[in-house]
Design a protein around this motif. Structure first.
Motif: not given
Length: 304
Positions: A60-80
């Protein structure tokens, strides 16, 4: 006045000593090395992507963590780049060992292992190949905490977002009535923190430069220089000359340390301005601090 000659002599002798020059230049560097540099490595985040495997026994936890970690890099790519791994029941231990081995081979940067007992004891594992930034650890910890709380509340039939809104904390803005009857903002740090810092600076100065004065008197007494001085000036002028001269040397060293400290790091100056603005310290307070520092230093040395 004869006391001015004593002040000039004590000041020039102290600032020309090798120990004074070395300590004046070396102390700020050592402070940067031992205090600032480790903090920078722990706080400043490199702009790079992290491969994260979340081995989840609960499912139950992993899908929520994956959707919450939406941080972006300076070039627009995903950080996590999160890889959820469901490992129910007995497969959890094997899945954890498999992904830890993959971490060792460099396939992942971080492995998070979430056992089924997380809803009861709140314990998970954060595994890396090297020490990670404190901000990264805090970010992942917050996301996992929110996900666990959400599932706990959901299990009780409660809506997480509504409970979060209803249980939001309250902050108190401290204000105080001034002499004119108006209100002014106050803070604990401005009232007590500044006093504590000022006291520590004064105590350190008294301890170090008080020993310098005592050492100077002992050296002159042993070499009989003090007998020659006392034949030309009064004991009161000699003592005040030493106090003021050595005190000015100490203030010179503190001033050099302050200038070097701010020059070595421009963001330190900006951070200090932001901090002082947030705790509402009136500029006149610093004038009083300098005045009381001088009076306290001279009074303590005069009484001792």
């Amino acid at each position: 006045m004869k006391v001015l000659h004593i002040i000039r002599r004590e000041y020039s002798e102290n600032v020309r000593r090798k120990a004074f020059i070395v300590s004046t230049l070396l102390v700020p560097v050592l402070m940067m090395v031992f205090f600032v540099v480790p903090v920078l490595f722990a706080v400043i985040e490199p702009d790079q992507s992290y491969r994260v495997a979340v081995v989840d026994q609960t499912g139950e936890i992993a899908p929520l963590v994956a959707s919450a970690l939406d941080d972006s890099l300076k070039d627009g790519g995903r950080k996590y780049r999160v890889t959820p791994v469901e490992a129910p029941d007995d497969s959890y231990r094997a899945a954890r060992e498999e992904h830890v081995a993959a971490l060792g081979r460099g396939e992942y940067d971080i492995v998070i292992a979430i056992p089924s007992t997380v809803f009861d004891d709140g314990k998970t594992a954060y595994i890396t190949r090297s020490e990670r930034n404190m901000n990264i650890l805090d970010r992942l910890e917050k996301v996992i905490t929110d996900a666990v709380i959400q599932q706990r509340l959901s299990g009780e039939g409660l809506d997480y977002q509504r409970v979060k809104k209803l249980t939001a904390g309250v902050s108190l803005d401290m204000q105080q009535i001034n002499a004119q009857g108006g209100l002014e903002e106050k803070s604990f740090l401005s009232d007590y923190g500044v006093v504590f810092i000022f006291t520590m600076i004064l105590y350190t100065s008294l301890l170090s430069w008080g020993m310098t004065i005592s050492k100077s008197i002992i050296e002159e007494k042993n070499s009989r220089v003090i007998e020659v001085l006392l034949s030309a000036v009064s004991p009161r002028d000699l003592m005040w000359g030493k106090l003021v001269g050595v005190g000015l040397a100490g203030l010179t060293q503190l001033g050099v340390w302050a200038v070097i400290g701010l020059s070595l790091s421009s963001f330190a100056a900006m951070g200090a301005v932001a901090m002082l603005a947030s705790i509402h310290i009136a500029p006149v307070v610093f004038l009083y601090l300098i005045l009381f520092f001088l009076l306290g230093f001279m009074l303590f040395r005069r009484c001792s």
